[in-house]
Design an enzyme around this catalytic site. Structure first.
Site, short mmCIF file in Angstrom:
data_model
loop_
_atom_site.label_atom_id
_atom_site.label_comp_id
_atom_site.label_asym_id
_atom_site.label_seq_id
_atom_site.Cartn_x
_atom_site.Cartn_y
_atom_site.Cartn_z
N GLY A 223 0.79 -1.22 0.00
CA GLY A 223 0.00 0.00 0.00
C GLY A 223 0.82 1.27 0.00
O GLY A 223 0.37 2.31 -0.47
N ALA A 224 2.04 1.19 0.55
CA ALA A 224 2.92 2.36 0.59
C ALA A 224 4.10 2.11 -0.34
O ALA A 224 3.98 1.39 -1.33
CB ALA A 224 3.37 2.61 2.03
N GLY B 76 9.70 -1.59 0.64
CA GLY B 76 10.72 -1.44 1.66
C GLY B 76 10.17 -1.49 3.07
O GLY B 76 10.91 -1.71 4.03
N CYS C 87 11.23 -0.76 7.63
CA CYS C 87 12.69 -0.66 7.69
C CYS C 87 13.24 0.44 6.79
O CYS C 87 13.95 1.33 7.25
CB CYS C 87 13.31 -1.99 7.33
N ALA D 172 -4.36 -4.58 0.66
CA ALA D 172 -5.03 -5.87 0.48
C ALA D 172 -6.00 -6.15 1.62
O ALA D 172 -5.73 -5.82 2.77
CB ALA D 172 -3.99 -6.98 0.40
N ALA E 82 7.89 5.16 22.92
CA ALA E 82 8.67 4.09 22.28
C ALA E 82 8.70 2.89 23.21
O ALA E 82 9.73 2.55 23.79
CB ALA E 82 10.07 4.57 21.96
N ALA F 243 14.66 -6.91 10.81
CA ALA F 243 14.54 -6.93 9.35
C ALA F 243 15.33 -8.08 8.73
O ALA F 243 14.86 -8.73 7.79
CB ALA F 243 15.02 -5.59 8.78
N HIS G 271 45.57 -4.94 11.28
CA HIS G 271 45.94 -3.90 12.25
C HIS G 271 46.11 -2.57 11.52
O HIS G 271 46.68 -2.52 10.45
CB HIS G 271 47.27 -4.28 12.91
#
Length: 474
Positions: free
Chosen positions: A36-37, A40, A43, A125, A279, A329, A453
């Site tokens: 729909g968007a 990807g 993520c 969908a 969050a 992901a 190194h």
């Protein structure tokens, strides 16, 4: 209404869905992907990629400000103490730069799908049954395409968890809105000290916000080993991020500009906030697209799957965040690739020896496999050792000596079962950590491998050497 037919129908174009589509196309499986968007998913569009871009921009701005103050040990400055040039950030250009990266990557995904013969149907969908969906374009209430399939792959992803007493809207935002700021708030309250809250909270602090992090647990990153968290907590203190631990959020006050909190002793307080980033986790996207019509067996909020990502309905598969933890992901990508190969006739099972997890805080954290505590709970006798970055030359040259690399191996045969690291840029060590476990490497294999190194990777070799009792540089 147009009706399409295909062998594999993928619902969701995130990392799991688009990788499944590309691999199925490579294998000659007729495939349709519905998204729909932009391709990807979370993520590429509103998660991993844009957040790392914003974190990088914030870090660069923070470094520039330190140079302007003539405090850099590198000898870099933007003027004299009396006439230093104060760096400025054009947030509109920063966001445009971030969006440019996103657009390039999502465009690349679309091109790869087309190259491999995958038909991309743009729209949302709705599942009718295990073989049929209808798709409606963005902004439309009417379906324009019906798709029938032999195999249905559910890759709908996840959503930020919303607090019922602090719904998203107005000053209360999710990570999605936090990644496209119109301005930098003077005062930001972050609810949740997990990796998303700390990554974005740190970025906003570096961009100039006064940041307060509220966490119900008694420490930040409660899902991570306490030793790994200490350097991150110290860095937050140096940045001036205020931590309110063992503190519950009660909601916004009446004027919507302060957050009500209560500490462990029951004392309530009000935190001034121009913006509040909630969050507290993510949840599988299981509502709003007809998933209930399949009546699949669930595992809590997630769809229950077996080691081939099969659901309880024949030829219906589920991957990524819909299939539960860990919501990563790269896990979704591996599952998507596997399902495509099974549908093509190959024999596959999802049985990785380890899945890496990275926290892009400052400093970064990497966890792969078992920690010493995990091994102890499992009754495994281990040998373990760490090597501090304070003894690593490359870490010194990039001004990132906080942290360490730790290896965990079985005592009986020295087979490596876990790695942990905290430090600047340690995310780039994740691949080597995972490969060593996947290949069944022993301490002697890592200790005997010549590491370049000067690199941070030398700390990996030194940790293995130390576990064997003969580290060279400590």
């Amino acid at each position: 209404m147009e009706t399409l037919h295909t062998t594999l129908l993928i619902i969701g174009g995130g990392p799991g869905g688009y990788v499944a589509g590309i691999r199925a196309g490579q294998l000659g499986v007729p495939t349709i992907l519905v998204e729909g968007a932009s391709p990807g998913g979370t993520c590429l569009n509103i998660g991993c990629i844009p957040s790392k871009a914003l974190i990088h921009a914030a870090d660069a701005f923070c470094k520039a400000r330190s140079y302007a103050a003539e405090t850099s040990p590198l000898g870099i400055s933007f003027g004299t103490a009396a006439a230093a040039v104060e760096p400025r950030i054009d947030l509109e250009r920063t966001v445009a730069w971030k969006d440019g990266i996103v657009k390039k990557l999502t465009g690349g995904v679309g091109a790869l799908l087309k190259k491999n013969g995958v038909k991309l149907v743009e729209g949302w969908a709705t599942i009718l049954d295990g073989k049929t969906v209808e798709v409606r374009p963005e902004g439309s209430s009417e379906a324009t395409v019906r798709i029938r399939c032999e195999h249905m792959l559910l890759a709908g992803g996840s959503l930020p968890v919303e607090l019922p007493f602090m719904p998203f809207g107005g000053p209360v935002i999710s990570s999605t809105e936090a990644l496209s700021p119109g301005d930098i708030p003077q005062r930001l309250v972050v609810v949740g000290a997990g990796y998303i809250g700390l990554e974005l909270g740190t970025a906003y602090r570096k961009l100039g916000s006064q940041v307060t992090v509220v966490e119900a647990a008694d420490r930040i990153l409660p899902a991570y080993d306490a030793d790994l968290v200490k350097p991150v907590a110290a860095a937050l203190g140096r940045l001036g991020v205020e931590l309110r631990l063992a503190t519950s959020v009660l909601g916004m006050d009446e004027d919507g500009r302060r957050v009500r909190v209560r500490d462990a002793s029951g004392v309530e307080a009000l935190l001034e906030a121009d913006r509040v980033l909630v969050a507290v986790g993510r949840k599988p996207r299981t509502v709003g697209w007809g998933l209930e019509n399949l009546m699949l067996e669930m595992d809590g909020r997630a769809i229950k799957v077996d080691d081939q990502c099969r659901t309880s309905m024949r030829n219906v598969w589920a991957i990524g965040d819909l299939a539960g933890e860990p919501m990563l992901a790269h896990r979704a990508m591996a599952q998507g690739e596997m399902v495509a190969e099974i549908v093509s006739g190959k024999r596959r099972h999802f049985a990785p020896a380890a899945i890496p997890a990275v926290c892009f805080t400052d400093p970064e954290i990497v966890v792969v496999g078992m920690s010493p505590l995990d091994a102890d709970k499992a009754g495994i006798e281990i040998v373990t050792a760490n090597f501090p970055f304070s003894a690593n030359g490359r870490a010194m040259t990039i001004e990132s000596t906080d942290g360490f690399v730790r290896v965990v191996a079985r005592k009986s045969d020295h087979r490596i079962i876990g790695w942990q690291a905290v430090g600047g840029a340690v995310s780039e060590l994740a691949a080597g950590f995972t490969q060593s476990i996947e290949l069944g490497a022993q301490l002697e294999d890592i200790a005997g491998t010549i590491h370049a190194h000067p690199t941070l990777g030398e700390a990996v070799q030194e940790a293995a050497l130390r576990a064997l009792g003969h580290a060279l540089h400590i």
